[in-house]
Design an enzyme around this catalytic site. Structure first.
Site, PDB file in Angstrom:
ATOM      1  N   LYS A  66       0.831  -1.208  -0.085  1.00 37.50           N
ATOM      2  CA  LYS A  66      -0.089   0.045   0.095  1.00 37.50           C
ATOM      3  C   LYS A  66       0.909   1.366   0.043  1.00 37.50           C
ATOM      4  O   LYS A  66       0.528   2.176  -0.822  1.00 37.50           O
ATOM      5  CB  LYS A  66      -0.851  -0.122   1.286  1.00 37.50           C
ATOM      6  CG  LYS A  66      -2.052  -0.923   1.167  1.00 37.50           C
ATOM      7  CD  LYS A  66      -2.921  -1.065   2.527  1.00 37.50           C
ATOM      8  CE  LYS A  66      -4.181  -2.029   2.488  1.00 37.50           C
ATOM      9  NZ  LYS A  66      -4.666  -2.127   3.527  1.00 37.50           N
ATOM     10  N   GLN A  91      -5.468  -1.436   9.506  1.00 40.19           N
ATOM     11  CA  GLN A  91      -4.918  -2.780   9.031  1.00 40.19           C
ATOM     12  C   GLN A  91      -6.009  -3.666   9.841  1.00 40.19           C
ATOM     13  O   GLN A  91      -5.425  -3.890  11.169  1.00 40.19           O
ATOM     14  CB  GLN A  91      -3.507  -3.076   8.913  1.00 40.19           C
ATOM     15  CG  GLN A  91      -3.282  -4.364   8.078  1.00 40.19           C
ATOM     16  CD  GLN A  91      -4.042  -4.441   6.712  1.00 40.19           C
ATOM     17  OE1 GLN A  91      -3.654  -3.468   5.908  1.00 40.19           O
ATOM     18  NE2 GLN A  91      -4.480  -5.595   6.114  1.00 40.19           N
ATOM     19  N   ASP A 116     -11.656   2.867   3.822  1.00 37.94           N
ATOM     20  CA  ASP A 116     -11.990   1.554   3.749  1.00 37.94           C
ATOM     21  C   ASP A 116     -13.722   1.591   3.575  1.00 37.94           C
ATOM     22  O   ASP A 116     -14.149   0.563   3.323  1.00 37.94           O
ATOM     23  CB  ASP A 116     -11.687   0.699   4.931  1.00 37.94           C
ATOM     24  CG  ASP A 116     -10.353  -0.054   4.663  1.00 37.94           C
ATOM     25  OD1 ASP A 116     -10.264  -0.438   3.514  1.00 37.94           O
ATOM     26  OD2 ASP A 116      -9.887  -0.442   5.672  1.00 37.94           O
TER      27      ASP A 116
END
Length: 296
Positions: free
Chosen positions: A54, A98, A121
């Protein structure tokens, strides 16, 4: 008949290129650099690899990448403190924690502590509610990637019958909402659905996200249907570990009109859409026009 293989890796590269061009425009016209902050708790090897990927792709797109790492035994309060600082940092436009988190940390509490406008997200309860009511929001990355590929293949999705196999908050439910928004007739199925093969056989679009290796067989698929395989499952074959999807690719590809492979299908789109969401969040925070091709 042999299905067209939808190359997610190539499609993701196209999305990242669009993001890079848009980021360059933001920098030149407004003098802003979109920033993505990723928070990792613990030493999970797969999560570490994913976070590094990422960060690399964020920088390659011309954006700022901020990484915060905590030990596995870090307190919930310490994590929440970092999120509060990122919420208040104008250089950070997207925040991603995460998952999964260690068992002593409440994931729902952490997710809902993120500023919804920075929740790239799309997991915050506010974004979930906005998506469910058809309003502008941050959309979860994997379903957004699936939608982009479906739109590219079909053009309009209006009037198509879609079956989503899986009811998770991360993929199944938001995927169904996005398909409804694009005027599909949507059925949400799952592992306990009665006569699942029969339900799937009537679909023009099948999105498999149930988390069971190769559960969807070729004789479930209607002729010419588009199959999006979200599953990533590790299985043992001849003493070696292999990655397979939720769909039996070999048999399904003989019937479907188009199908995503595993690996190389949906997976690469997730990070590409994370970058797209970060650029979108920057635009929305600063009143900048956002490109429709990068949003739902």
């Amino acid at each position: 008949m042999s299905a067209r293989t939808i190359d997610g890796k190539a499609f993701a590269a196209t999305v990242r290129e669009k993001v890079s061009r848009h980021v360059a425009r933001i920098k030149s016209e407004v003098g802003l650099t979109p920033g993505l902050a990723v928070v990792l708790v613990g030493e999970d090897p797969a999560s570490q690899v994913y976070v590094r990927s990422k960060g690399r792709q964020t920088r390659e797109a011309g954006m700022n990448s901020f990484e915060h790492k905590l030990d596995a035994d870090a307190s919930e309060a310490a994590l929440l403190s970092i999120i509060e600082k990122l919420n208040n940092d104008p250089a950070v436009h997207g925040i991603l924690v995460q998952l999964p988190l260690p068992g002593h940390i409440n994931e729902d509490l952490v997710i809902n502590s993120i500023d919804p406008s920075k929740d790239v997200d799309g997991f915050h309860i506010s974004n979930v509610g906005l998506l469910g009511t058809g309003q502008k929001c941050m959309v979860p990355c994997t379903p957004l990637g699936c939608l982009m590929m479906l739109r590219d293949h079909h053009g309009s999705l209006s009037g198509l019958n879609a079956v989503v196999i899986g009811r998770s908050n991360i993929v199944g439910k938001p995927m169904a909402q996005l398909l409804l928004k694009d005027s599909c007739t949507v059925t949400i199925a799952h592992s306990r659905t009665g006569d699942l093969p029969d339900v799937v056989s009537d679909a023009d679009i099948v999105v498999a996200a149930v988390g069971r290796p190769q559960i969807v067989k070729g004789d479930w698929i209607g002729k010419g249907a588009t199959v999006i395989d979200v599953g990533i499952n590790r299985v043992e074959r001849n003493g070696k570990t292999a990655l397979v999807g939720d769909v039996d690719f070999e048999s399904a590809s003989k019937v479907a009109g188009a199908i995503t492979p595993v690996p190389g299908g949906v997976g690469p789109m997730t990070i590409a859409c994370l970058l797209a969401n970060t650029a979108t969040a920057c635009c929305r925070a600063n009143g900048i026009a956002e490109p429709e091709s990068l949003t739902a």
